[in-house]
Write an enzyme that holds these catalytic residues in place. Structure first.
Site, PDB file in Angstrom:
ATOM      1  N   CYS A  36       1.940   2.213  13.217  1.00  0.00           N
ATOM      2  CA  CYS A  36       3.074   3.054  12.838  1.00  0.00           C
ATOM      3  C   CYS A  36       3.333   4.140  13.875  1.00  0.00           C
ATOM      4  CB  CYS A  36       2.818   3.704  11.496  1.00  0.00           C
ATOM      5  SG  CYS A  36       1.914   2.649  10.386  1.00  0.00           S
ATOM      6  N   HIS A  51      -1.940  -7.657   2.583  1.00  0.00           N
ATOM      7  CA  HIS A  51      -1.944  -8.166   3.967  1.00  0.00           C
ATOM      8  C   HIS A  51      -3.076  -7.622   4.832  1.00  0.00           C
ATOM      9  CE1 HIS A  51       0.083  -4.877   6.406  1.00  0.00           C
ATOM     10  NE2 HIS A  51       0.393  -4.459   5.190  1.00  0.00           N
ATOM     11  N   GLY A  99       0.811  -1.214   0.000  1.00  0.00           N
ATOM     12  CA  GLY A  99       0.000   0.000   0.000  1.00  0.00           C
ATOM     13  C   GLY A  99       0.844   1.264   0.000  1.00  0.00           C
ATOM     14  N   SER A 100       1.914   1.273   0.768  1.00  0.00           N
ATOM     15  CA  SER A 100       2.743   2.482   0.861  1.00  0.00           C
ATOM     16  C   SER A 100       3.339   2.840  -0.499  1.00  0.00           C
ATOM     17  CB  SER A 100       3.873   2.278   1.871  1.00  0.00           C
ATOM     18  OG  SER A 100       3.345   2.013   3.147  1.00  0.00           O
ATOM     19  N   ASN A 147      -7.904   4.051   8.784  1.00  0.00           N
ATOM     20  CA  ASN A 147      -7.335   2.867   9.428  1.00  0.00           C
ATOM     21  C   ASN A 147      -7.453   2.885  10.948  1.00  0.00           C
ATOM     22  OD1 ASN A 147      -5.434   4.974   8.485  1.00  0.00           O
ATOM     23  ND2 ASN A 147      -4.015   3.959   9.865  1.00  0.00           N
TER      24      ASN A 147
HETATM   25  C1  PLP Z   1      -1.661  -0.516   6.109  1.00  0.00           C
HETATM   26  C2  PLP Z   1      -2.001   0.716   5.382  1.00  0.00           C
HETATM   27  C3  PLP Z   1      -1.129   1.267   4.420  1.00  0.00           C
HETATM   28  C4  PLP Z   1       0.231   0.696   4.161  1.00  0.00           C
HETATM   29  O1  PLP Z   1       0.179  -0.512   3.450  1.00  0.00           O
HETATM   30  P1  PLP Z   1       1.499  -1.443   3.419  1.00  0.00           P
HETATM   31  O2  PLP Z   1       1.143  -2.533   2.485  1.00  0.00           O
HETATM   32  O3  PLP Z   1       1.707  -1.896   4.811  1.00  0.00           O
HETATM   33  O4  PLP Z   1       2.601  -0.583   2.900  1.00  0.00           O
HETATM   34  C5  PLP Z   1      -1.522   2.389   3.754  1.00  0.00           C
HETATM   35  N1  PLP Z   1      -2.718   2.955   3.988  1.00  0.00           N
HETATM   36  C6  PLP Z   1      -3.586   2.459   4.895  1.00  0.00           C
HETATM   37  C7  PLP Z   1      -4.909   3.124   5.091  1.00  0.00           C
HETATM   38  C8  PLP Z   1      -3.249   1.326   5.626  1.00  0.00           C
HETATM   39  O5  PLP Z   1      -4.105   0.858   6.522  1.00  0.00           O
END
Ligand code: PLP
Length: 398
Positions: free
Chosen positions: A327, A204, A73-74, A154
């Site tokens: 985080c 994930h 996601g990042s 989140n």
């Molecule tokens: C977990 C999360 C991310 C980051 O995703 P990763 O795959 O861990 O890099 C980004 N945005 C939101 C809203 C998340 O919950």
């Protein structure tokens, strides 16, 4: 229940499903070819990649050519935002609109752009944890290149009016990106009817493996590469693809979408029971809109407590929860999300996020409802802040 861990931190990450594990296995041993290789072994991997792309596209209603695989996601957030920003700058558009409660993958990318001379408008979040489409409309300017608003938050789980925001952006000719990492696999996503130009997702968070995700980028919206190298992902993301992870992600998303209705019905029932049970604790409040929230999200503040102490006590009783986002637990600053909802520092500190998955049981919820009040009491007993509240030295907020 003793000696068993109750995992209720599914907004941080989820356990892989049996389906996702089974889908991954062949790529750890038999199917090891490089998808770019022209021989049979390579082509087996290439076909698997193609199938996964089609599956994921089907889950969000786009064309498979609009899906780009990333490391999560990042990376997808970074690529979407930097790409639109740099293409926009060429046309003199250096203004971006977002919300104050985005994930750090979005906020820190925007901070970097601000240092490079871009201007960012951070929309206030209303006290229910929702921004309105009207807020977005009012913030759009001639030089706005991008609106990036998360699908679901989140920490407090609130779901944003994505289709309406998308409609406004489309009409104004502004690119609309949404971080849908918390939403994908949990609430219905249709990039066409919801007017989404770019969307990030991560495996994930829906029972797939870590370290793999995808960026949807609508045909016609140009995409810059972050990682230079080979011609993978139509030249937009170099590097040999994480074939097994991608196939496993597709299997997990397909399963999550197929079972979405049943899973959310189950989770909503557990969630509502948990909320009702925990709000019986004195001086507690639910953060985020009660209705428009993710099926598995519970986020409650207990006045006179500290999130970190609550967590440690709960952990010793076998409950794995969170005080905010994973985080930010390393820092003792209160969550930027809760502050954006207008909560004062003292209250924002004492928050507990319990995020469920369909794997949780009613028995587990009952145990949490029984245990949290004990833990809150223990933490309050040693809190000087709670003491001051009791003696009237400080006034109650909740
Ligand atoms: C977990 C999360 C991310 C980051 O995703 P990763 O795959 O861990 O890099 C980004 N945005 C939101 C809203 C998340 O919950």
């Amino acid at each position: 229940m003793k000696n068993r861990v109750i995992y209720v931190d599914n907004a941080a990450t989820t356990a892989m499903s049996d389906t996702a594990i089974k889908a991954l296995m062949p790529y750890l041993k038999e199917v090891y070819g490089n998808p770019s290789s022209l021989h049979t072994v390579g082509q087996l991997s290439n076909e698997a990649l193609d199938g996964a792309r089609e599956t994921i596209a089907g889950c969000i209603n786009c064309d498979k050519k609009e899906i780009y695989f990333t490391s999560g996601g990042s990376e997808a957030d970074n690529q979407a935002i930097l790409s639109v920003a740099y293409f926009g700058a060429v046309k003199g558009k250096k203004h971006i609109i977002t919300t104050a409660f985005e994930h750090h993958a979005v906020l820190h990318t925007l901070n970097k752009l601000e240092k490079e001379g871009f201007e960012v408008t951070y929309l206030d979040v209303h006290s229910n944890g929702i921004v309105t489409a009207e807020d977005v409309r009012r913030a759009i300017r001639q030089d706005t290149a991008l609106v990036t608003v998360m699908f679901a938050n989140n920490e407090v789980g609130t779901i944003q009016p994505i289709a309406e925001i998308g409609e406004i952006c489309r009409a104004a000719g502004v690119v609309f990106h949404t971080d849908a990492v918390q939403a994908a696999g949990h609430v219905p996503i249709d990039v066409k009817s919801q007017n989404i130009d770019m969307l990030s997702l991560s495996a994930h968070k829906f029972h797939g493996p870590k370290g793999v995700g995808a960026l949807y980028c609508r045909k016609g919206v140009p995409l810059k590469t972050l990682i230079e190298g080979g011609a993978q992902e139509r030249g937009r993301r170099a590097g040999t693809e994480n074939v097994g992870g991608i196939v496993s992600m597709a299997a997990a998303l397909k399963e999550a979408c197929a079972n979405m209705r049943a899973n959310s019905e189950k989770m909503e029932k557990l969630r509502d029971k948990l909320i009702d049970g925990l709000l019986k604790i004195s001086h507690s409040r639910l953060n985020g809109d009660r209705e428009r929230r993710l099926p598995g999200n519970v986020n409650i503040c207990f006045e006179g407590t500290e999130g970190e102490s609550l967590l440690l006590h709960l952990d010793s009783k076998g409950i794995c929860a969170s005080s905010g986002s994973a985080c930010t637990t390393a820092s003792l600053e209160p969550s930027h999300v809760l502050l954006s909802l207008g909560l004062p520092h003292e209250i924002a500190h004492g928050s507990l996020r319990i995020s469920l998955s369909e794997y949780n049981t009613e028995e587990e919820i009952d145990y949490i409802i029984k245990t949290v009040p004990e833990v809150v009491e223990t933490v309050r007993e040693i809190s000087s802040f709670w003491d001051d509240l009791q003696t009237g030295k400080i006034k109650h907020f909740i």
